[in-house]
Design a protein around this motif. Structure first.
Motif, short mmCIF file in Angstrom:
data_model
loop_
_atom_site.label_atom_id
_atom_site.label_comp_id
_atom_site.label_asym_id
_atom_site.label_seq_id
_atom_site.Cartn_x
_atom_site.Cartn_y
_atom_site.Cartn_z
N THR A 253 1.02 -1.25 0.26
CA THR A 253 -0.04 0.03 0.03
C THR A 253 0.74 1.24 -0.09
O THR A 253 0.51 2.12 -0.73
CB THR A 253 -0.71 0.09 1.27
OG1 THR A 253 -1.92 -1.02 1.22
CG2 THR A 253 -1.83 1.30 1.42
N GLN A 254 1.83 1.33 0.83
CA GLN A 254 2.72 2.41 0.82
C GLN A 254 3.28 2.61 -0.73
O GLN A 254 3.63 3.67 -0.93
CB GLN A 254 3.76 2.09 2.07
CG GLN A 254 4.68 3.55 2.09
CD GLN A 254 5.82 3.02 3.19
OE1 GLN A 254 6.50 1.99 3.14
NE2 GLN A 254 5.86 4.12 4.05
N TRP B 13 2.37 1.75 -3.37
CA TRP B 13 1.21 2.10 -4.37
C TRP B 13 0.93 3.78 -4.11
O TRP B 13 0.82 4.42 -5.12
CB TRP B 13 0.12 1.43 -4.12
CG TRP B 13 -1.34 1.69 -4.90
CD1 TRP B 13 -2.06 2.68 -4.45
CD2 TRP B 13 -1.19 1.87 -6.39
NE1 TRP B 13 -3.13 2.68 -5.55
CE2 TRP B 13 -2.47 2.32 -6.85
CE3 TRP B 13 -0.69 0.98 -7.36
CZ2 TRP B 13 -3.20 2.18 -7.92
CZ3 TRP B 13 -1.19 0.80 -8.49
CH2 TRP B 13 -2.16 1.49 -9.08
N ASN B 14 1.01 4.05 -2.87
CA ASN B 14 0.53 5.40 -2.59
C ASN B 14 1.68 6.39 -3.15
O ASN B 14 1.41 7.43 -3.82
CB ASN B 14 0.57 5.80 -1.07
CG ASN B 14 -0.93 5.07 -0.51
OD1 ASN B 14 -1.85 5.01 -1.34
ND2 ASN B 14 -1.17 5.23 0.75
N ARG B 15 3.05 5.79 -3.07
CA ARG B 15 4.02 6.74 -3.55
C ARG B 15 3.97 6.69 -5.17
O ARG B 15 4.15 7.64 -5.71
CB ARG B 15 5.56 6.22 -3.18
CG ARG B 15 5.77 6.53 -1.81
CD ARG B 15 7.25 6.24 -1.45
NE ARG B 15 7.50 6.38 -0.28
CZ ARG B 15 8.01 5.41 0.69
NH1 ARG B 15 8.29 4.19 0.21
NH2 ARG B 15 8.18 5.80 1.94
N THR C 254 1.51 6.45 -7.13
CA THR C 254 0.45 7.10 -7.74
C THR C 254 0.21 8.53 -7.35
O THR C 254 -0.82 9.21 -7.32
CB THR C 254 -0.96 6.29 -7.40
OG1 THR C 254 -1.06 6.12 -5.81
CG2 THR C 254 -1.02 4.97 -7.94
N GLY C 255 1.35 9.25 -6.43
CA GLY C 255 1.14 10.53 -6.00
C GLY C 255 0.60 10.62 -4.73
O GLY C 255 0.14 11.79 -4.57
N ARG C 256 0.04 9.64 -3.96
CA ARG C 256 -0.64 9.75 -2.81
C ARG C 256 0.29 9.51 -1.60
O ARG C 256 -0.25 10.11 -0.66
CB ARG C 256 -1.59 8.74 -2.75
CG ARG C 256 -2.75 8.93 -3.57
CD ARG C 256 -3.78 7.56 -3.42
NE ARG C 256 -4.86 7.95 -4.48
CZ ARG C 256 -4.63 7.05 -5.60
NH1 ARG C 256 -3.92 6.20 -6.03
NH2 ARG C 256 -5.62 7.23 -6.68
N GLY C 257 1.41 9.60 -1.81
CA GLY C 257 2.40 9.69 -0.89
C GLY C 257 3.79 10.34 -1.02
O GLY C 257 4.07 10.49 -2.43
N LYS D 83 7.41 10.83 -2.52
CA LYS D 83 8.31 10.08 -3.23
C LYS D 83 9.57 9.91 -2.54
O LYS D 83 10.33 8.87 -2.94
CB LYS D 83 8.27 10.54 -4.62
CG LYS D 83 6.94 10.36 -5.35
CD LYS D 83 6.83 10.76 -6.52
CE LYS D 83 5.69 10.81 -7.26
NZ LYS D 83 5.19 10.32 -8.64
#
Length: 102
Positions: A41-42, A44-46, A48-51, A53
């Motif tokens: 999940t972490q 994925w978040n990175r 997709t710009g949700r976390g 980088k």
């Protein structure tokens, strides 16, 4: 096919825990699954710009996503093996197809 792959993950995992002095009790297998889902999940978040980088390039982010997916697959197979789950039979029952033999 899955049994052979699970055996390869088992050999790698057994060597890792031996080297690092980790005890794999029954709970360890499900706890590792949860840990790996979190890491995927972490990643994925990175990706997709949700976390954040953290300076990772797009290639790095894609490799991280692939690596965490591989970790999750490995731990699913270890969990199934440790709990004597016939994953091939479950796939056939739930997904309605047979795994091809090698």
């Amino acid at each position: 096919m899955l049994e052979r792959l699970a055996g390869q993950f088992e050999a790698a995992s057994a060597a890792y825990v031996e080297t690092h002095g980790i005890e794999r009790d029954p709970d360890w297998f499900v706890l590792k699954l949860q840990e790996e889902v979190g890491e995927l999940t972490q990643a994925w978040n990175r990706a997709t710009g949700r976390g954040r980088k953290k300076g990772r390039s797009e290639d790095d982010l894609n490799r991280d996503l692939a690596d965490e997916t591989a970790d999750l697959l490995g731990h699913i197979l270890l969990f199934a093996r440790n709990n004597r789950i016939d994953l091939a039979a479950a796939i056939e029952r739930k997904w309605l197809f047979r795994l091809d033999a090698e």
